[in-house]
Design a protein around this motif. Structure first.
Motif, PDB file in Angstrom:
ATOM      1  N   MET A  49       0.774  -1.130  -0.278  1.00  0.00           N
ATOM      2  CA  MET A  49      -0.357  -0.201  -0.064  1.00  0.00           C
ATOM      3  C   MET A  49       0.928   1.618  -0.377  1.00  0.00           C
ATOM      4  SD  MET A  49      -3.000   1.374   2.078  1.00  0.00           S
ATOM      5  CE  MET A  49      -4.374   0.393   1.385  1.00  0.00           C
ATOM      6  N   ASN A  50       0.318   2.219  -0.284  1.00  0.00           N
ATOM      7  CA  ASN A  50       0.841   3.673  -1.084  1.00  0.00           C
ATOM      8  C   ASN A  50       1.046   4.063   0.094  1.00  0.00           C
ATOM      9  OD1 ASN A  50       1.403   6.445  -1.055  1.00  0.00           O
ATOM     10  ND2 ASN A  50       1.312   6.119  -2.932  1.00  0.00           N
ATOM     11  N   TRP A  51       2.681   4.605   1.300  1.00  0.00           N
ATOM     12  CA  TRP A  51       2.532   5.476   2.918  1.00  0.00           C
ATOM     13  C   TRP A  51       1.800   6.357   2.407  1.00  0.00           C
ATOM     14  CZ3 TRP A  51       3.850   2.992   6.690  1.00  0.00           C
ATOM     15  CH2 TRP A  51       4.133   3.934   8.092  1.00  0.00           C
ATOM     16  N   ASP A  52       1.447   6.956   1.050  1.00  0.00           N
ATOM     17  CA  ASP A  52       0.315   8.125   1.689  1.00  0.00           C
ATOM     18  C   ASP A  52      -1.183   8.723   2.697  1.00  0.00           C
ATOM     19  OD1 ASP A  52       2.863   9.984   0.425  1.00  0.00           O
ATOM     20  OD2 ASP A  52       1.800   9.880  -1.714  1.00  0.00           O
ATOM     21  N   ARG A  53      -1.446   7.290   1.324  1.00  0.00           N
ATOM     22  CA  ARG A  53      -2.711   6.461   1.942  1.00  0.00           C
ATOM     23  C   ARG A  53      -2.689   6.088   3.151  1.00  0.00           C
ATOM     24  NH1 ARG A  53      -7.460   6.250   2.389  1.00  0.00           N
ATOM     25  NH2 ARG A  53      -8.752   4.284   2.187  1.00  0.00           N
ATOM     26  N   ILE A  54      -1.358   5.670   3.847  1.00  0.00           N
ATOM     27  CA  ILE A  54      -0.949   5.182   5.807  1.00  0.00           C
ATOM     28  C   ILE A  54      -1.298   6.249   6.091  1.00  0.00           C
ATOM     29  CG2 ILE A  54       0.105   4.712   7.148  1.00  0.00           C
ATOM     30  CD1 ILE A  54       0.534   1.780   5.495  1.00  0.00           C
ATOM     31  N   GLN A  55      -0.631   7.255   5.325  1.00  0.00           N
ATOM     32  CA  GLN A  55      -0.284   9.080   6.556  1.00  0.00           C
ATOM     33  C   GLN A  55      -0.987   9.784   6.460  1.00  0.00           C
ATOM     34  OE1 GLN A  55       2.579  10.966   4.371  1.00  0.00           O
ATOM     35  NE2 GLN A  55       2.939  12.058   6.776  1.00  0.00           N
ATOM     36  N   GLY A  56      -2.305   9.380   5.657  1.00  0.00           N
ATOM     37  CA  GLY A  56      -3.164  10.201   5.359  1.00  0.00           C
ATOM     38  C   GLY A  56      -4.481   9.441   5.970  1.00  0.00           C
ATOM     39  N   ASN A  57      -4.387   8.418   6.812  1.00  0.00           N
ATOM     40  CA  ASN A  57      -5.810   7.678   7.429  1.00  0.00           C
ATOM     41  C   ASN A  57      -4.751   7.378   9.144  1.00  0.00           C
ATOM     42  OD1 ASN A  57      -8.159   7.554   5.701  1.00  0.00           O
ATOM     43  ND2 ASN A  57      -6.753   7.030   4.595  1.00  0.00           N
ATOM     44  N   TRP A  58      -3.815   8.114   9.396  1.00  0.00           N
ATOM     45  CA  TRP A  58      -3.382   7.658  10.287  1.00  0.00           C
ATOM     46  C   TRP A  58      -4.343   7.245  11.688  1.00  0.00           C
ATOM     47  CZ3 TRP A  58       0.757   5.230  10.574  1.00  0.00           C
ATOM     48  CH2 TRP A  58       1.953   5.488  12.002  1.00  0.00           C
ATOM     49  N   LYS A  59      -4.611   7.786  12.409  1.00  0.00           N
ATOM     50  CA  LYS A  59      -5.794   7.603  12.905  1.00  0.00           C
ATOM     51  C   LYS A  59      -6.065   6.405  13.119  1.00  0.00           C
ATOM     52  CE  LYS A  59      -5.958  11.991  15.259  1.00  0.00           C
ATOM     53  NZ  LYS A  59      -5.518  11.643  16.475  1.00  0.00           N
ATOM     54  N   GLN A  60      -6.780   6.071  12.374  1.00  0.00           N
ATOM     55  CA  GLN A  60      -6.493   3.980  11.961  1.00  0.00           C
ATOM     56  C   GLN A  60      -5.206   2.723  11.670  1.00  0.00           C
ATOM     57  OE1 GLN A  60      -8.023   6.463  10.043  1.00  0.00           O
ATOM     58  NE2 GLN A  60     -10.233   5.856   9.321  1.00  0.00           N
ATOM     59  N   ALA A  61      -4.799   3.563  10.642  1.00  0.00           N
ATOM     60  CA  ALA A  61      -3.075   2.738  10.878  1.00  0.00           C
ATOM     61  C   ALA A  61      -2.419   2.621  12.303  1.00  0.00           C
ATOM     62  CB  ALA A  61      -2.457   3.602   9.960  1.00  0.00           C
ATOM     63  N   ALA A  62      -2.850   3.556  12.852  1.00  0.00           N
ATOM     64  CA  ALA A  62      -1.853   3.950  14.610  1.00  0.00           C
ATOM     65  C   ALA A  62      -2.564   3.245  15.619  1.00  0.00           C
ATOM     66  CB  ALA A  62      -2.128   5.357  15.308  1.00  0.00           C
ATOM     67  N   GLY A  63      -3.390   2.214  15.213  1.00  0.00           N
ATOM     68  CA  GLY A  63      -3.998   1.293  15.610  1.00  0.00           C
ATOM     69  C   GLY A  63      -3.544  -0.217  15.086  1.00  0.00           C
ATOM     70  N   LYS A  64      -3.420  -0.662  14.233  1.00  0.00           N
ATOM     71  CA  LYS A  64      -2.568  -1.487  13.423  1.00  0.00           C
ATOM     72  C   LYS A  64      -1.611  -1.322  13.766  1.00  0.00           C
ATOM     73  CE  LYS A  64      -6.453  -3.174  11.575  1.00  0.00           C
ATOM     74  NZ  LYS A  64      -6.671  -4.455  11.797  1.00  0.00           N
ATOM     75  N   ALA A  65      -0.479  -0.357  13.831  1.00  0.00           N
ATOM     76  CA  ALA A  65       0.956  -0.039  14.349  1.00  0.00           C
ATOM     77  C   ALA A  65       0.921  -0.670  15.655  1.00  0.00           C
ATOM     78  CB  ALA A  65       0.946   1.160  13.981  1.00  0.00           C
ATOM     79  N   LYS A  66       0.112  -0.552  16.815  1.00  0.00           N
ATOM     80  CA  LYS A  66      -0.444  -0.751  18.406  1.00  0.00           C
ATOM     81  C   LYS A  66       0.107  -2.004  18.170  1.00  0.00           C
ATOM     82  CE  LYS A  66      -1.377   1.266  22.667  1.00  0.00           C
ATOM     83  NZ  LYS A  66      -0.673   1.217  23.122  1.00  0.00           N
ATOM     84  N   GLU A  67      -1.086  -2.762  17.762  1.00  0.00           N
ATOM     85  CA  GLU A  67      -1.411  -4.282  17.323  1.00  0.00           C
ATOM     86  C   GLU A  67       0.145  -4.243  17.239  1.00  0.00           C
ATOM     87  OE1 GLU A  67      -4.221  -5.163  14.879  1.00  0.00           O
ATOM     88  OE2 GLU A  67      -5.848  -4.083  15.751  1.00  0.00           O
ATOM     89  N   GLN A  68       0.830  -4.141  16.157  1.00  0.00           N
ATOM     90  CA  GLN A  68       1.827  -4.892  15.682  1.00  0.00           C
ATOM     91  C   GLN A  68       3.415  -5.218  17.425  1.00  0.00           C
ATOM     92  OE1 GLN A  68       2.298  -6.714  13.091  1.00  0.00           O
ATOM     93  NE2 GLN A  68       5.095  -7.470  13.454  1.00  0.00           N
ATOM     94  N   TRP A  69       3.481  -3.223  17.324  1.00  0.00           N
ATOM     95  CA  TRP A  69       4.511  -3.034  18.311  1.00  0.00           C
ATOM     96  C   TRP A  69       3.214  -2.738  19.341  1.00  0.00           C
ATOM     97  CZ3 TRP A  69       4.293  -1.066  13.209  1.00  0.00           C
ATOM     98  CH2 TRP A  69       5.151  -1.712  12.139  1.00  0.00           C
ATOM     99  N   GLY A  70       3.556  -3.301  20.053  1.00  0.00           N
ATOM    100  CA  GLY A  70       2.914  -3.159  21.572  1.00  0.00           C
ATOM    101  C   GLY A  70       3.659  -2.283  22.167  1.00  0.00           C
TER     102      GLY A  70
END
Length: 84
Positions: A1-22
């Motif tokens: 996925m394009n990082w710009d899409r992740i950055q633009g939806n950071w609130k949702q992506a941050a939750g997934k990052a927290k799942e990955q890196w607790g």
């Protein structure tokens, strides 16, 4: 996925990052604010990884990112009860 899409939806992506890196706190992820280099640096720091390993993990996470991570806004409700 394009990082710009992740950055633009950071609130949702941050939750997934927290799942990955607790070990990353909510405050850490707020500070990152979607900046890839900052996220890689925090992963490296919190997990005691060399830069290349942190980048490898982040790249793998980025590849797993999908549109399903990002909620679509609900369609407008017109107040009508659906017919059966």
């Amino acid at each position: 996925m394009n990082w710009d899409r992740i950055q633009g939806n950071w609130k949702q992506a941050a939750g997934k990052a927290k799942e990955q890196w607790g070990k990353l706190s909510d405050d850490d992820l707020d500070v990152v604010a979607g900046r890839r280099d900052q996220l890689a640096g925090l992963i490296q720091e919190r997990y005691g990884l060399i830069k290349e390993e942190a980048e490898k993990q982040l790249a793998a996470w980025e590849r797993r990112a999908s549109e399903g991570w990002f909620s679509s806004p609900a369609p407008p409700h017109d107040g009508k009860v659906p017919k059966k």
